[in-house]
Design an enzyme around this catalytic site. Structure first.
Site, PDB file in Angstrom:
ATOM      1  N   TYR A  25       0.805  -1.231   0.000  1.00  0.00           N
ATOM      2  CA  TYR A  25       0.000   0.000   0.000  1.00  0.00           C
ATOM      3  C   TYR A  25       0.835   1.277   0.000  1.00  0.00           C
ATOM      4  CZ  TYR A  25      -3.693  -3.338   0.975  1.00  0.00           C
ATOM      5  OH  TYR A  25      -4.562  -4.395   0.887  1.00  0.00           O
ATOM      6  N   ASN A  76     -13.059   3.866  -1.249  1.00  0.00           N
ATOM      7  CA  ASN A  76     -12.247   2.655  -1.185  1.00  0.00           C
ATOM      8  C   ASN A  76     -12.907   1.774  -0.123  1.00  0.00           C
ATOM      9  OD1 ASN A  76     -10.424   0.604  -0.820  1.00  0.00           O
ATOM     10  ND2 ASN A  76      -8.620   1.913  -0.855  1.00  0.00           N
ATOM     11  N   HIS A  82     -15.150  -7.070  -1.297  1.00  0.00           N
ATOM     12  CA  HIS A  82     -15.204  -8.417  -1.839  1.00  0.00           C
ATOM     13  C   HIS A  82     -16.444  -9.220  -1.419  1.00  0.00           C
ATOM     14  CE1 HIS A  82     -11.244  -7.228  -2.975  1.00  0.00           C
ATOM     15  NE2 HIS A  82     -10.874  -7.089  -1.716  1.00  0.00           N
ATOM     16  N   ASP A  89     -25.821  -2.585  -1.986  1.00  0.00           N
ATOM     17  CA  ASP A  89     -27.216  -2.132  -2.059  1.00  0.00           C
ATOM     18  C   ASP A  89     -27.322  -0.664  -1.663  1.00  0.00           C
ATOM     19  OD1 ASP A  89     -27.944  -4.613  -2.919  1.00  0.00           O
ATOM     20  OD2 ASP A  89     -28.932  -5.229  -1.068  1.00  0.00           O
ATOM     21  N   HIS A 102      -9.025   1.444  -5.442  1.00  0.00           N
ATOM     22  CA  HIS A 102      -8.131   0.559  -4.688  1.00  0.00           C
ATOM     23  C   HIS A 102      -6.707   1.004  -4.944  1.00  0.00           C
ATOM     24  CE1 HIS A 102     -11.475  -2.011  -3.821  1.00  0.00           C
ATOM     25  NE2 HIS A 102     -11.814  -1.915  -5.097  1.00  0.00           N
ATOM     26  N   LEU A 103      -5.948   1.096  -3.884  1.00  0.00           N
ATOM     27  CA  LEU A 103      -4.536   1.484  -4.022  1.00  0.00           C
ATOM     28  C   LEU A 103      -3.773   0.421  -4.803  1.00  0.00           C
ATOM     29  CD1 LEU A 103      -4.443   2.511  -0.347  1.00  0.00           C
ATOM     30  CD2 LEU A 103      -3.730   4.084  -2.141  1.00  0.00           C
ATOM     31  N   SER A 104      -4.018  -0.833  -4.452  1.00  0.00           N
ATOM     32  CA  SER A 104      -3.305  -1.944  -5.091  1.00  0.00           C
ATOM     33  C   SER A 104      -4.093  -2.441  -6.299  1.00  0.00           C
ATOM     34  CB  SER A 104      -3.122  -3.083  -4.078  1.00  0.00           C
ATOM     35  OG  SER A 104      -4.379  -3.617  -3.706  1.00  0.00           O
ATOM     36  N   ARG A 113      -9.562 -11.439  -3.752  1.00  0.00           N
ATOM     37  CA  ARG A 113      -9.581  -9.970  -3.968  1.00  0.00           C
ATOM     38  C   ARG A 113      -9.973  -9.596  -5.394  1.00  0.00           C
ATOM     39  NH1 ARG A 113      -7.186  -7.862   0.689  1.00  0.00           N
ATOM     40  NH2 ARG A 113      -5.588  -9.259   1.470  1.00  0.00           N
TER      41      ARG A 113
HETATM   42  C1  DQA Z   1      -7.737  -2.336  -0.990  1.00  0.00           C
HETATM   43  C2  DQA Z   1      -7.712  -3.786  -1.483  1.00  0.00           C
HETATM   44  C3  DQA Z   1      -8.548  -4.678  -0.575  1.00  0.00           C
HETATM   45  O1  DQA Z   1      -8.507  -6.029  -1.051  1.00  0.00           O
HETATM   46  C4  DQA Z   1      -7.994  -4.659   0.836  1.00  0.00           C
HETATM   47  O2  DQA Z   1      -8.804  -5.433   1.700  1.00  0.00           O
HETATM   48  C5  DQA Z   1      -7.827  -3.269   1.355  1.00  0.00           C
HETATM   49  C6  DQA Z   1      -7.306  -2.245   0.473  1.00  0.00           C
HETATM   50  C7  DQA Z   1      -6.779  -1.419  -1.798  1.00  0.00           C
HETATM   51  O3  DQA Z   1      -6.896  -0.203  -1.631  1.00  0.00           O
HETATM   52  O4  DQA Z   1      -5.930  -1.907  -2.548  1.00  0.00           O
HETATM   53  O5  DQA Z   1      -8.050  -3.011   2.533  1.00  0.00           O
HETATM   54  O6  DQA Z   1      -9.055  -1.826  -1.129  1.00  0.00           O
END
Ligand code: DQA
Length: 149
Positions: A25, A76, A82, A89, A102-104, A113
């Protein structure tokens, strides 16, 4: 006239950015991401409100509440991405465009994921760009609000 409000919502554990798994991250903190967004929002003439919670009910309430107040949402959802159908909803119910961040790159990580229950109801999805993804999402929201997207 006041500027359109964009709600920036962050899910569980994102308040620990900076020290949480920096190899995935990065080392930028949530406060630093918020500062980046504040600067860009000023240029885009948007108002921002920030909300972070580890609690699903609180996130659902924030998203539901957006209906009356916000023009768009950048979220985020972290691990709730997931599996949290109740959050999905709430996004549908909110009726304002939501940009999922998502950062990643969630598609390059563990199998669980790679599925997002939020994406089908999102106006757009950004992943794998690190903190810059939040800014990209805010810019997309601004374009949409101006009718250019
Ligand atoms: C996340 C990716 C998710 O799988 C993980 O649980 C996070 C961060 C991301 O920003 O990459 O908490 O949302």
């Amino acid at each position: 006239m006041s500027s359109p409000l964009v709600l920036i919502v962050n899910g569980p554990k994102l308040n620990t950015l900076g020290t949480r798994e920096p190899e995935i991250y990065g080392t930028t903190t949530l406060a630093q991401i918020e500062e980046m967004l504040r600067k860009r929002a000023a240029e885009l003439d948007l108002d921002l409100e920030f909300f972070q919670s580890d609690v699903l009910d609180e996130l659902i309430r924030a998203i539901r509440g957006a209906r009356e107040r916000a023009a768009a949402i950048v979220m985020n959802p972290a691990a709730f991405t997931h599996y949290a159908l109740a959050l999905r909803d709430a996004v549908e119910e909110a009726g304002v465009p939501l940009y999922e961040v998502h950062l990643s790159n969630i598609y390059a990580r563990e199998t669980f994921r790679r599925h997002s229950v939020i994406s089908p109801v999102a106006a757009g999805v950004v992943c794998g760009l690190g903190p810059a993804g939040y800014v990209a999402a805010l810019e997309a929201a601004a374009r949409k609000l101006k009718g250019n997207a």
